[in-house]
Design a protein around this motif. Structure first.
Motif, mmCIF file in Angstrom:
data_model
loop_
_atom_site.group_PDB
_atom_site.id
_atom_site.type_symbol
_atom_site.label_atom_id
_atom_site.label_comp_id
_atom_site.label_asym_id
_atom_site.label_seq_id
_atom_site.Cartn_x
_atom_site.Cartn_y
_atom_site.Cartn_z
ATOM 1 N N ASN A 111 1.026 -1.222 0.017
ATOM 2 C CA ASN A 111 0.173 0.130 -0.028
ATOM 3 C C ASN A 111 0.873 1.314 0.070
ATOM 4 O O ASN A 111 1.975 0.942 0.978
ATOM 5 C CB ASN A 111 -0.596 0.056 1.340
ATOM 6 C CG ASN A 111 -1.763 1.017 1.468
ATOM 7 O OD1 ASN A 111 -1.995 1.499 2.658
ATOM 8 N ND2 ASN A 111 -2.174 1.907 0.390
ATOM 9 N N TYR A 112 0.542 2.085 -0.795
ATOM 10 C CA TYR A 112 1.677 3.293 -0.794
ATOM 11 C C TYR A 112 0.859 4.580 -1.305
ATOM 12 O O TYR A 112 -0.167 4.558 -2.328
ATOM 13 C CB TYR A 112 2.856 3.018 -1.756
ATOM 14 C CG TYR A 112 2.746 3.101 -3.218
ATOM 15 C CD1 TYR A 112 2.893 4.139 -4.169
ATOM 16 C CD2 TYR A 112 2.472 1.608 -3.723
ATOM 17 C CE1 TYR A 112 2.801 4.020 -5.422
ATOM 18 C CE2 TYR A 112 2.153 1.355 -4.978
ATOM 19 C CZ TYR A 112 2.457 2.879 -6.026
ATOM 20 O OH TYR A 112 2.111 2.726 -7.364
ATOM 21 N N PHE A 113 1.576 5.645 -0.998
ATOM 22 C CA PHE A 113 1.001 7.031 -1.257
ATOM 23 C C PHE A 113 2.300 7.909 -1.336
ATOM 24 O O PHE A 113 3.214 7.900 -0.271
ATOM 25 C CB PHE A 113 -0.154 7.770 -0.712
ATOM 26 C CG PHE A 113 -0.323 8.996 -0.968
ATOM 27 C CD1 PHE A 113 -1.083 9.282 -1.946
ATOM 28 C CD2 PHE A 113 0.165 10.052 -0.079
ATOM 29 C CE1 PHE A 113 -1.562 10.765 -2.337
ATOM 30 C CE2 PHE A 113 -0.054 11.212 -0.402
ATOM 31 C CZ PHE A 113 -1.136 11.760 -1.395
ATOM 32 N N ASP A 114 2.386 8.505 -2.394
ATOM 33 C CA ASP A 114 3.689 9.770 -2.202
ATOM 34 C C ASP A 114 2.938 10.896 -3.068
ATOM 35 O O ASP A 114 2.304 10.755 -4.011
ATOM 36 C CB ASP A 114 4.747 9.489 -2.309
ATOM 37 C CG ASP A 114 5.330 9.041 -3.652
ATOM 38 O OD1 ASP A 114 4.523 9.291 -4.800
ATOM 39 O OD2 ASP A 114 6.390 8.675 -4.054
ATOM 40 N N ASN A 115 3.183 12.290 -2.521
ATOM 41 C CA ASN A 115 3.033 13.464 -3.536
ATOM 42 C C ASN A 115 4.225 13.949 -3.922
ATOM 43 O O ASN A 115 5.046 14.681 -3.246
ATOM 44 C CB ASN A 115 2.252 14.360 -2.486
ATOM 45 C CG ASN A 115 1.786 15.627 -2.860
ATOM 46 O OD1 ASN A 115 2.205 15.844 -4.178
ATOM 47 N ND2 ASN A 115 1.014 16.502 -2.509
ATOM 48 N N PRO A 116 4.711 13.736 -5.095
ATOM 49 C CA PRO A 116 6.014 14.012 -5.674
ATOM 50 C C PRO A 116 5.940 15.561 -5.845
ATOM 51 O O PRO A 116 7.225 16.007 -6.218
ATOM 52 C CB PRO A 116 6.022 13.372 -7.010
ATOM 53 C CG PRO A 116 4.595 13.131 -7.499
ATOM 54 C CD PRO A 116 3.785 12.983 -6.137
ATOM 55 N N GLY A 117 5.080 16.553 -5.496
ATOM 56 C CA GLY A 117 5.306 17.663 -5.606
ATOM 57 C C GLY A 117 5.772 18.280 -7.215
ATOM 58 O O GLY A 117 5.839 17.307 -8.086
ATOM 59 N N GLY A 118 5.435 19.477 -7.588
ATOM 60 C CA GLY A 118 5.753 19.922 -8.851
ATOM 61 C C GLY A 118 4.734 19.389 -9.855
ATOM 62 O O GLY A 118 3.609 18.813 -9.392
ATOM 63 N N LYS A 119 5.138 19.476 -11.266
ATOM 64 C CA LYS A 119 3.926 19.445 -12.133
ATOM 65 C C LYS A 119 4.356 17.906 -12.620
ATOM 66 O O LYS A 119 5.349 18.033 -13.680
ATOM 67 C CB LYS A 119 3.933 20.434 -13.107
ATOM 68 C CG LYS A 119 2.975 21.617 -12.655
ATOM 69 C CD LYS A 119 2.709 22.451 -13.606
ATOM 70 C CE LYS A 119 1.847 23.337 -13.174
ATOM 71 N NZ LYS A 119 1.730 24.820 -13.617
ATOM 72 N N ILE A 120 3.947 16.870 -12.509
ATOM 73 C CA ILE A 120 4.121 15.604 -13.052
ATOM 74 C C ILE A 120 3.149 15.344 -13.833
ATOM 75 O O ILE A 120 1.984 15.151 -13.838
ATOM 76 C CB ILE A 120 4.168 14.360 -12.022
ATOM 77 C CG1 ILE A 120 5.120 14.803 -11.000
ATOM 78 C CG2 ILE A 120 4.577 13.024 -12.589
ATOM 79 C CD1 ILE A 120 6.498 14.581 -11.174
ATOM 80 N N PRO A 121 3.678 15.071 -15.484
ATOM 81 C CA PRO A 121 2.581 14.670 -16.469
ATOM 82 C C PRO A 121 1.926 13.534 -16.006
ATOM 83 O O PRO A 121 2.402 12.664 -15.571
ATOM 84 C CB PRO A 121 3.512 14.590 -17.828
ATOM 85 C CG PRO A 121 4.748 14.978 -17.223
ATOM 86 C CD PRO A 121 5.197 15.025 -15.841
ATOM 87 N N THR A 122 0.588 13.537 -16.395
ATOM 88 C CA THR A 122 -0.516 12.457 -16.072
ATOM 89 C C THR A 122 0.218 11.185 -16.753
ATOM 90 O O THR A 122 -0.098 9.818 -16.152
ATOM 91 C CB THR A 122 -1.857 12.641 -16.653
ATOM 92 O OG1 THR A 122 -2.403 13.803 -16.322
ATOM 93 C CG2 THR A 122 -2.802 11.693 -16.136
ATOM 94 N N TRP A 123 0.475 11.168 -17.925
ATOM 95 C CA TRP A 123 1.176 9.902 -18.372
ATOM 96 C C TRP A 123 2.294 9.141 -17.468
ATOM 97 O O TRP A 123 2.397 7.901 -17.659
ATOM 98 C CB TRP A 123 1.766 10.131 -19.816
ATOM 99 C CG TRP A 123 3.017 11.100 -20.036
ATOM 100 C CD1 TRP A 123 2.985 12.263 -20.139
ATOM 101 C CD2 TRP A 123 4.314 10.640 -19.653
ATOM 102 N NE1 TRP A 123 4.269 12.609 -20.186
ATOM 103 C CE2 TRP A 123 5.193 11.877 -19.953
ATOM 104 C CE3 TRP A 123 4.934 9.402 -19.612
ATOM 105 C CZ2 TRP A 123 6.660 11.527 -19.846
ATOM 106 C CZ3 TRP A 123 6.193 9.117 -19.459
ATOM 107 C CH2 TRP A 123 7.109 10.235 -19.614
ATOM 108 N N LEU A 124 2.885 10.006 -17.111
ATOM 109 C CA LEU A 124 4.301 9.578 -16.193
ATOM 110 C C LEU A 124 3.639 9.008 -14.787
ATOM 111 O O LEU A 124 4.027 7.744 -14.396
ATOM 112 C CB LEU A 124 5.275 10.473 -15.727
ATOM 113 C CG LEU A 124 6.594 10.165 -15.318
ATOM 114 C CD1 LEU A 124 7.137 9.121 -15.559
ATOM 115 C CD2 LEU A 124 7.313 11.348 -14.942
#
Length: 214
Positions: free
Chosen positions: A170-183
């Motif tokens: 089970n995992y969650f992270d908020n990578p911050g910045g603008k990450i493209p949806t495809w990535l």
């Protein structure tokens, strides 16, 4: 030092091996290479939390747990780990982890704490590792690298009854910045199953690594 994780959190993790908690807000996302992934939308962040159910067919759970915990070894088999080590920050041990992101995105780094427990449950042996981000002021942010401040992961492993390991993550992270949806979608759909495949290879090579390290 205050306890980082509760007994209940360890219980909740291993129970997913028996009864996956995937009702309510959880939705089936994808199945790749025998790995089933579910997700739920976290409104406050606009991101998803994930649950992963899979197996490592040729590795025992105690070996999986050892490999998962060995940070120095992970740098040998995980191409995305640029830096990874445990350090004492003012009396608190924490792990620093810098993850390579594809150009032109900035790398991300994490400072987190973790705990491993081996549980005996009605004659079964289950390995659980919990991790979460930690605000360690003695580990300043680096220029050009984005600090992930909201991260959590739980992993539960037990024998599949043969020569392999049943795995829940089970995992969650908020990578911050603008990450493209495809990535984001690629990381969830392809990155996680690929990580389990890489980890299986790492388990198979671990004895050689330990022998050569001596």
């Amino acid at each position: 030092m205050a306890l980082q994780f509760t007994d209940q959190q360890f219980q909740e993790a291993w129970k997913e091996l028996d009864e996956p908690q995937i009702g309510g807000e959880w939705e089936f996302f994808t199945e790749t290479m025998g790995v089933k992934i579910y997700r739920r939308f976290i409104k406050e962040t606009g991101l998803y939390e994930y649950k992963v159910f899979g197996s490592l067919s040729t590795c025992s759970p105690d070996l999986c747990a050892d490999v998962y915990m060995d940070l120095a070894y992970r740098k040998h088999w995980d191409d995305y780990a640029k830096e990874l080590y445990e350090k004492d920050y003012g009396g608190q041990k924490a792990i620093y982890w810098e993850v390579k992101y594809p150009f032109p995105l900035s790398n991300r780094d994490y400072v987190y704490v973790r705990e491993r427990r081996e549980l005996e449950v009605n004659g079964r042996k289950i390995w659980v590792v919990l991790a979460k981000s930690s605000a360690v002021s003695q580990c300043p942010e680096k220029a050009g690298v984005i600090r992930v401040k909201d991260y959590k992961q739980s992993v539960a492993m037990e024998s599949d009854g043969a020569n392999g390991t049943k795995v829940f993550m089970n995992y969650f992270d908020n990578p911050g910045g603008k990450i493209p949806t495809w990535l984001v979608n690629w990381a969830a759909k392809t990155g996680v199953p690929a990580f389990l495949t890489d980890m299986q290879k790492a388990c198979n090579n671990y004895a050689n690594y330990c022998k050569n390290k001596k």
